[in-house]
Design an enzyme around this catalytic site. Structure first.
Site, PDB file in Angstrom:
ATOM      1  N   HIS A  17      40.433  36.825  43.756  1.00 10.17           N
ATOM      2  CA  HIS A  17      40.637  37.659  45.160  1.00 10.17           C
ATOM      3  C   HIS A  17      39.518  38.418  45.279  1.00 10.17           C
ATOM      4  O   HIS A  17      39.273  38.618  46.531  1.00 10.17           O
ATOM      5  CB  HIS A  17      41.946  38.468  44.790  1.00 10.17           C
ATOM      6  CG  HIS A  17      43.278  37.652  44.672  1.00 10.17           C
ATOM      7  ND1 HIS A  17      44.149  37.837  43.656  1.00 10.17           N
ATOM      8  CD2 HIS A  17      43.677  36.503  45.378  1.00 10.17           C
ATOM      9  CE1 HIS A  17      45.035  36.959  43.905  1.00 10.17           C
ATOM     10  NE2 HIS A  17      44.949  36.126  44.712  1.00 10.17           N
ATOM     11  N   LYS A  41      60.841  36.493  47.422  1.00 11.82           N
ATOM     12  CA  LYS A  41      60.007  35.850  46.294  1.00 11.82           C
ATOM     13  C   LYS A  41      60.268  36.790  44.992  1.00 11.82           C
ATOM     14  O   LYS A  41      60.878  37.824  45.419  1.00 11.82           O
ATOM     15  CB  LYS A  41      58.750  36.094  46.570  1.00 11.82           C
ATOM     16  CG  LYS A  41      58.063  34.806  47.230  1.00 11.82           C
ATOM     17  CD  LYS A  41      56.440  34.839  47.091  1.00 11.82           C
ATOM     18  CE  LYS A  41      56.015  33.803  47.925  1.00 11.82           C
ATOM     19  NZ  LYS A  41      54.485  33.738  48.097  1.00 11.82           N
ATOM     20  N   ARG A  90      40.601  27.412  47.651  1.00 13.94           N
ATOM     21  CA  ARG A  90      39.991  26.847  46.451  1.00 13.94           C
ATOM     22  C   ARG A  90      40.068  25.475  46.157  1.00 13.94           C
ATOM     23  O   ARG A  90      38.873  24.826  45.861  1.00 13.94           O
ATOM     24  CB  ARG A  90      41.270  27.528  45.095  1.00 13.94           C
ATOM     25  CG  ARG A  90      41.138  28.582  44.528  1.00 13.94           C
ATOM     26  CD  ARG A  90      42.329  28.866  43.873  1.00 13.94           C
ATOM     27  NE  ARG A  90      43.501  28.986  44.659  1.00 13.94           N
ATOM     28  CZ  ARG A  90      44.304  29.708  44.436  1.00 13.94           C
ATOM     29  NH1 ARG A  90      44.758  30.248  43.363  1.00 13.94           N
ATOM     30  NH2 ARG A  90      45.748  29.741  45.421  1.00 13.94           N
ATOM     31  N   SER A 128      47.134  33.695  40.368  1.00 11.71           N
ATOM     32  CA  SER A 128      47.849  34.670  39.688  1.00 11.71           C
ATOM     33  C   SER A 128      49.010  33.850  38.861  1.00 11.71           C
ATOM     34  O   SER A 128      49.114  34.429  37.730  1.00 11.71           O
ATOM     35  CB  SER A 128      48.532  35.386  40.701  1.00 11.71           C
ATOM     36  OG  SER A 128      47.711  36.071  41.484  1.00 11.71           O
TER      37      SER A 128
END
Ligand code: ADP
Length: 168
Positions: A17, A41, A90, A128
Site C-alpha cells: 500500500h 465487514k 497485484r 493484509s
C-alpha cells in the site's frame, strides 16, 4: 489543484500500500487516502485505528491526507473534488475485481477516472489478510508493515515469537 483518492480497507496498511501511496503522491498535488468503514465487514482493526496507522506511515510524504469514509467511493471522491481514483494491482485476480468496480464507478460518476498502478514486484505477494494470518501463527511480518503496525499487530494477536526479531 489535482486531487486523487486512494481507497481501501488498510486492515492493516502494509508496504505494498505504502509503495502505491508514495508513487501516486508524485502524480497529484493532493492524495487523500480513504480508509473504508464497511459495517458488513469484520476487520481486525476499527476504522479510526486503521486510519491512525496509515497517518503514522505517511508522515512526511508531501500532499497526503488520510480520512475514514463510509458509503460510495465515488461520493468520497466527489466530496474531495477528486477526478481520479487510484487502485493498486497485484495480479490478474485483482484486475478482474477492480475492472468491475471501475466500470460500476464510471456508471455512477462518469467524470471520475480510475487509474491503476501496477505493484512493485517486491510487494506483489503482500495482502493484509495474509499478513494477519502469518502474524497470528507467530511468523515475523515486521519487514512487511510499517513500525506502527508491528506494535499494534502484536497487541491484537498477542505476543509471539517474532517480537524477538523485531526488537533486535
Ligand atoms: P488488501 O486487503 O488486499 O491488502 P485493501 O482493500 O486494503 O486490500 O487494498 C487497497 C488498495 O491497495 C487496492 O487497490 C488494492 O488492490 C491495493 N493493494 C493491496 N495490496 C497491494 C500490493 N501488495 N501492491 C499494490 N497494491 C496493493
Amino acid at each position: 489543484m489535482s486531487v486523487a483518492i486512494y481507497p481501501g480497507s488498510f486492515d492493516p496498511i502494509h508496504r505494498g500500500h505504502l509503495d502505491i501511496i508514495v508513487r501516486a503522491a508524485r502524480l497529484f498535488e493532493v492524495l487523500v487516502v480513504g480508509v473504508a468503514h464497511n459495517p458488513t465487514k469484520q476487520p481486525l482493526f476499527g476504522p479510526e485505528e486503521r486510519a491512525e496507522m496509515v497517518r503514522e506511515a505517511v508522515e512526511g510524504i508531501t500532499g497526503v491526507r488520510v480520512e475514514t469514509f463510509e458509503g460510495l467511493t465515488v461520493a468520497f471522491a466527489r466530496r474531495h473534488g477528486a477526478r481520479v481514483i487510484i487502485k493498486g494491482l497485484r495480479a490478474t485476480m485483482d484486475f478482474d475485481a477492480e475492472m468491475k468496480m471501475a466500470m460500476m464507478n464510471r456508471r455512477l460518476a462518469p467524470e471520475i477516472e480510475t487509474l491503476f498502478l501496477p505493484t512493485s514486484p517486491e510487494y506483489a505477494d503482500l495482502s493484509s489478510s495474509l499478513i494477519k494470518e502469518v502474524a497470528r501463527l507467530g511468523g515475523d511480518v515486521s519487514a512487511l508493515v510499517p513500525p506502527a503496525v508491528v506494535e499494534r499487530l502484536v497487541a491484537k494477536v498477542g505476543r509471539s515469537v517474532w517480537t524477538a526479531s523485531w526488537n533486535s
